[in-house]
Design an enzyme around this catalytic site. Structure first.
Site, PDB file in Angstrom:
ATOM      1  N   ASN A  21       1.596  -1.330  -0.116  1.00  0.00           N
ATOM      2  CA  ASN A  21      -0.414   0.306  -0.009  1.00  0.00           C
ATOM      3  C   ASN A  21       0.663   1.388  -0.172  1.00  0.00           C
ATOM      4  O   ASN A  21       2.234   1.034   0.206  1.00  0.00           O
ATOM      5  CB  ASN A  21      -1.364  -0.174   0.934  1.00  0.00           C
ATOM      6  CG  ASN A  21      -0.292  -0.465   2.750  1.00  0.00           C
ATOM      7  OD1 ASN A  21       0.675   1.137   2.561  1.00  0.00           O
ATOM      8  ND2 ASN A  21      -0.023  -1.641   3.335  1.00  0.00           N
TER       9      ASN A  21
ATOM     10  N   ASP B 186      -3.861  -6.548   4.972  1.00  0.00           N
ATOM     11  CA  ASP B 186      -5.318  -7.637   5.761  1.00  0.00           C
ATOM     12  C   ASP B 186      -4.855  -8.874   4.935  1.00  0.00           C
ATOM     13  O   ASP B 186      -5.297 -10.174   5.916  1.00  0.00           O
ATOM     14  CB  ASP B 186      -6.517  -6.933   5.900  1.00  0.00           C
ATOM     15  CG  ASP B 186      -6.249  -6.045   6.621  1.00  0.00           C
ATOM     16  OD1 ASP B 186      -6.200  -5.750   7.412  1.00  0.00           O
ATOM     17  OD2 ASP B 186      -8.025  -4.782   5.567  1.00  0.00           O
TER      18      ASP B 186
ATOM     19  N   LYS C 281       9.833 -16.589 -10.651  1.00  0.00           N
ATOM     20  CA  LYS C 281       9.010 -15.409 -11.571  1.00  0.00           C
ATOM     21  C   LYS C 281       7.937 -15.920 -12.255  1.00  0.00           C
ATOM     22  O   LYS C 281       8.284 -17.000 -13.339  1.00  0.00           O
ATOM     23  CB  LYS C 281      10.123 -14.597 -11.966  1.00  0.00           C
ATOM     24  CG  LYS C 281       9.339 -13.448 -12.697  1.00  0.00           C
ATOM     25  CD  LYS C 281      10.046 -12.721 -13.713  1.00  0.00           C
ATOM     26  CE  LYS C 281       9.455 -11.429 -14.180  1.00  0.00           C
ATOM     27  NZ  LYS C 281       9.917 -11.131 -15.374  1.00  0.00           N
TER      28      LYS C 281
ATOM     29  N   PHE D 149      -4.643   2.751  15.044  1.00  0.00           N
ATOM     30  CA  PHE D 149      -5.547   3.848  14.085  1.00  0.00           C
ATOM     31  C   PHE D 149      -6.464   3.903  13.218  1.00  0.00           C
ATOM     32  O   PHE D 149      -6.208   2.114  12.972  1.00  0.00           O
ATOM     33  CB  PHE D 149      -4.539   4.597  13.118  1.00  0.00           C
ATOM     34  CG  PHE D 149      -2.955   5.464  13.312  1.00  0.00           C
ATOM     35  CD1 PHE D 149      -2.316   5.304  14.175  1.00  0.00           C
ATOM     36  CD2 PHE D 149      -3.268   6.426  12.408  1.00  0.00           C
ATOM     37  CE1 PHE D 149      -1.578   6.118  15.177  1.00  0.00           C
ATOM     38  CE2 PHE D 149      -2.300   7.333  12.738  1.00  0.00           C
ATOM     39  CZ  PHE D 149      -1.712   7.193  14.394  1.00  0.00           C
TER      40      PHE D 149
ATOM     41  N   LYS E  71     -13.602  -0.711  14.992  1.00  0.00           N
ATOM     42  CA  LYS E  71     -12.412  -1.537  15.646  1.00  0.00           C
ATOM     43  C   LYS E  71     -12.275  -1.479  16.936  1.00  0.00           C
ATOM     44  O   LYS E  71     -11.440  -2.463  17.774  1.00  0.00           O
ATOM     45  CB  LYS E  71     -11.601  -0.220  14.675  1.00  0.00           C
ATOM     46  CG  LYS E  71     -11.646  -1.285  13.466  1.00  0.00           C
ATOM     47  CD  LYS E  71     -10.647  -0.223  11.932  1.00  0.00           C
ATOM     48  CE  LYS E  71     -10.681  -0.761  10.110  1.00  0.00           C
ATOM     49  NZ  LYS E  71      -9.981   0.144   9.527  1.00  0.00           N
TER      50      LYS E  71
ATOM     51  N   LYS F 194     -11.073  -4.312  19.075  1.00  0.00           N
ATOM     52  CA  LYS F 194      -9.663  -4.805  19.650  1.00  0.00           C
ATOM     53  C   LYS F 194      -9.283  -4.473  20.724  1.00  0.00           C
ATOM     54  O   LYS F 194      -8.103  -4.497  20.474  1.00  0.00           O
ATOM     55  CB  LYS F 194      -8.758  -4.027  17.965  1.00  0.00           C
ATOM     56  CG  LYS F 194      -9.370  -5.074  17.080  1.00  0.00           C
ATOM     57  CD  LYS F 194      -8.974  -4.444  15.821  1.00  0.00           C
ATOM     58  CE  LYS F 194      -9.101  -5.026  14.207  1.00  0.00           C
ATOM     59  NZ  LYS F 194      -9.328  -4.945  12.640  1.00  0.00           N
TER      60      LYS F 194
HETATM   61  O1  PMT Z   1       2.548   5.995   6.590  1.00  0.00           O
HETATM   62  P1  PMT Z   1       1.936   7.576   6.248  1.00  0.00           P
HETATM   63  O2  PMT Z   1       1.871   7.535   5.025  1.00  0.00           O
HETATM   64  O3  PMT Z   1       2.781   7.985   7.327  1.00  0.00           O
HETATM   65  O4  PMT Z   1       0.542   7.099   6.329  1.00  0.00           O
HETATM   66  C1  PMT Z   1      -0.072   6.869   7.558  1.00  0.00           C
HETATM   67  C2  PMT Z   1      -1.074   6.146   8.120  1.00  0.00           C
HETATM   68  C3  PMT Z   1      -2.355   6.310   6.931  1.00  0.00           C
HETATM   69  C4  PMT Z   1      -0.322   5.065   7.367  1.00  0.00           C
HETATM   70  C5  PMT Z   1      -1.313   6.570   9.382  1.00  0.00           C
HETATM   71  O5  PMT Z   1      -1.926   7.181   9.332  1.00  0.00           O
HETATM   72  C6  PMT Z   1      -2.806   5.507   9.332  1.00  0.00           C
HETATM   73  O6  PMT Z   1      -3.751   5.378   9.325  1.00  0.00           O
HETATM   74  N1  PMT Z   1      -1.620   3.701   9.808  1.00  0.00           N
HETATM   75  C7  PMT Z   1      -3.439   2.891   9.882  1.00  0.00           C
HETATM   76  C8  PMT Z   1      -3.377   1.947   8.540  1.00  0.00           C
HETATM   77  C9  PMT Z   1      -3.998   0.428   8.971  1.00  0.00           C
HETATM   78  O7  PMT Z   1      -3.925  -0.169   8.895  1.00  0.00           O
HETATM   79  O8  PMT Z   1      -4.929   1.004   9.480  1.00  0.00           O
HETATM   80  P2  PMT Z   1      -6.608   0.030   8.756  1.00  0.00           P
HETATM   81  O9  PMT Z   1      -7.900   0.482   9.552  1.00  0.00           O
HETATM   82  O10 PMT Z   1      -6.314  -0.916   8.237  1.00  0.00           O
HETATM   83  O11 PMT Z   1      -6.161  -0.662  10.691  1.00  0.00           O
HETATM   84  C10 PMT Z   1      -6.770  -0.327  12.077  1.00  0.00           C
HETATM   85  C11 PMT Z   1      -5.156  -0.765  13.045  1.00  0.00           C
HETATM   86  O12 PMT Z   1      -4.581  -2.270  12.838  1.00  0.00           O
HETATM   87  C12 PMT Z   1      -4.519   0.066  12.276  1.00  0.00           C
HETATM   88  O13 PMT Z   1      -3.443   0.353  13.705  1.00  0.00           O
HETATM   89  C13 PMT Z   1      -3.739  -1.156  11.728  1.00  0.00           C
HETATM   90  O14 PMT Z   1      -1.776  -0.757  12.467  1.00  0.00           O
HETATM   91  C14 PMT Z   1      -3.912  -2.534  12.803  1.00  0.00           C
HETATM   92  N2  PMT Z   1      -3.531  -3.663  12.184  1.00  0.00           N
HETATM   93  C15 PMT Z   1      -4.554  -4.054  10.129  1.00  0.00           C
HETATM   94  C16 PMT Z   1      -4.216  -4.703   9.976  1.00  0.00           C
HETATM   95  C17 PMT Z   1      -3.534  -6.438  10.447  1.00  0.00           C
HETATM   96  N3  PMT Z   1      -3.650  -7.409   9.946  1.00  0.00           N
HETATM   97  N4  PMT Z   1      -3.079  -6.272  11.705  1.00  0.00           N
HETATM   98  C18 PMT Z   1      -3.143  -4.913  12.563  1.00  0.00           C
HETATM   99  O15 PMT Z   1      -3.009  -4.733  13.935  1.00  0.00           O
END
Ligand code: PMT
Length: 423
Positions: free
Chosen positions: A208, A277, A287, A321, A335, A339
């Site tokens: 991403n 995810d 490849k 986040f 979330k 969590k």
């Molecule tokens: O890195 P930058 O370019 O500065 O951009 C910042 C950002 C947009 C990446 C940051 O601000 C942000 O939003 N990070 C979280 C991105 C994310 O994965 O969000 P989510 O809504 O998909 O996940 C929710 C939370 O679960 C997040 O804290 C994530 O780290 C966590 N997660 C998600 C999936 C997974 N398999 N395991 C996790 O722990």
């Protein structure tokens, strides 16, 4: 963070004196009021006019020439400064300060100040290794002076070794570190940052747009505030922040393993990483060749790292986040509840200036007390400091009342969180 700070920059007579000009420019650009003191020897290497032009202030070169608003210059300058920085610091100035000599405008200002003093040595390697210089440096460190280790490499005299002025980025970071209040000394903050890469053959992967800037800003700010910091990061182009325990990973599963291996030490976990995810079910060893028909890649679910932490949260403060492109608040609440986070930082990546890549973000903070704080567009460094302020507040509240913020979520929010729209 340096905006409005007052810095006295002392320049002594070494070849690296010219680098003080660039340092002055960078400090002024960050909003610092810089007053420059030059020793007589420094003026042999660079002119006061250069420093006056860059700092926008008269340059102090001797004790007895009156300068408007600075009647007894060394006293005024020592009171004026939030910090005194000596760049470059020669063996001579180090020896003079260590011996208590105060015979010019720079040494008298240092002797009279109550502000922190940062010394950035630069000299020939043999001078730096000289037992008397080492003794003097150790003595200054014992007296509370901050000393930056010089860099290694080719020196101006042609020899190779230790003695180069530390990089300006290192000096700038040290100044910021010294000037930041240490209010997170008892915390060990584990931060995740950047994207993950999920490969499906040796040369291709799913990822991403995360640059890591948000997470790195948090790690940097936490270190400056005195916390021990572990930064677990996916691939980025960023400089590793100073002072952190840095762990580089690539895939979500590697991130999960690194987080779990370091979890027991962490008192705070902040998950700013954009974790994939899903990952391709199979990663080919060779490849994948182009064929006439379409290619389908089957994806399987990655571990949800933050959910696993939430299940063994204990006293830890857990911050997640939410990166959303619609229904920001509902999804963020869901979330956070599912969590078991203490608070969540929601950013809507469709908004100009928010989310991936840029230096700014637009966030809302929602906590398990039912509070929601919508914040305007701001720099990611400011966002980082607001997130850490919130961590600090939760810690203080818990100390006063150990059951605070550890109970259940508000009923209305819990209902959102019980829904199945959360991944
Ligand atoms: O890195 P930058 O370019 O500065 O951009 C910042 C950002 C947009 C990446 C940051 O601000 C942000 O939003 N990070 C979280 C991105 C994310 O994965 O969000 P989510 O809504 O998909 O996940 C929710 C939370 O679960 C997040 O804290 C994530 O780290 C966590 N997660 C998600 C999936 C997974 N398999 N395991 C996790 O722990």
């Amino acid at each position: 963070m340096l905006k409005g700070k007052k810095i006295v920059l002392g320049i002594t007579g070494g070849i690296a004196a010219y680098k003080a000009a660039e340092l002055t420019r960078q400090l002024v650009k960050e909003g610092v009021d810089v007053k420059v003191i030059m020793t007589r020897h420094a003026t042999e290497f660079i002119t006061p006019m250069t420093l006056q032009t860059l700092s926008g202030s008269p340059v102090f070169t001797d004790m007895f020439t009156p300068i408007k608003d600075f009647e007894i210059a060394h006293i005024s300058l020592s009171d004026f400064s939030d910090i005194i920085v000596i760049v470059p610091a020669t063996a001579n100035i180090i020896g003079k300060i260590a011996s208590g000599i105060a015979d010019d405008i720079l040494t008298t200002t240092i002797m009279a100040t109550k502000s922190p003093v940062l010394i950035c040595p630069a000299m020939n390697v043999n001078m730096f290794e000289n037992a008397i210089v080492r003794e003097n440096i150790n003595k200054l460190a014992d007296h509370g002076f901050y000393i930056l280790e010089p860099g290694s490499g080719e020196l101006a005299c042609g020899t190779i070794g230790k003695g180069r002025l530390p990089e300006l980025a290192v000096i700038m970071e040290k100044i910021k570190y010294i000037l930041t209040e240490k209010d997170l000394l008892s915390e060990h903050v584990l931060v995740t940052a950047g994207p993950t890469r999920e490969p499906f053959d040796p040369v291709r992967f799913i990822t991403n747009y995360s640059s890591g800037k948000m997470g790195y800003a948090i790690a940097t700010a936490a270190y400056r505030r005195g916390a021990r910091v572990t930064l677990i990061s996916g691939p980025t182009h960023l400089q590793i922040p100073h002072g952190v325990n840095f762990i580089s990973i690539s895939s979500a599963r590697e991130m999960r393993d690194a987080v779990m291996a370091n979890l027991s030490e962490a008192t705070v976990v902040i998950k700013a990483a954009a974790v994939a995810d899903y990952r391709p079910s199979i990663c080919e060893t060779q490849k994948i060749k182009k064929k006439n028909e379409d290619l389908e890649i089957k994806l399987e679910k990655n571990p949800d790292i933050i959910e696993e932490i939430g299940q063994k949260k204990e006293e830890r403060i857990l911050v997640g986040f939410a990166m959303e492109s619609e229904h920001l608040v509902e999804n963020a609440i869901a979330k956070m509840v599912k969590k078991n986070m203490d608070f969540i930082v929601a950013n809507d990546v469709t908004k100009q200036g928010a989310g991936f890549q840029g230096d700014t973000n637009i966030i809302s903070i929602l906590d398990r007390d039912g509070e929601m704080n919508e914040l305007p567009l701001m720099d990611k460094t400011q966002v980082a400091s607001i997130i850490l302020d919130k961590v600090k507040l939760i810690r203080e509240n818990r100390r006063k009342n150990p059951t605070s913020l550890t109970g259940t979520f508000p009923f209305a929010w819990k209902t959102v969180g019980d829904g199945d729209k959360v991944k």
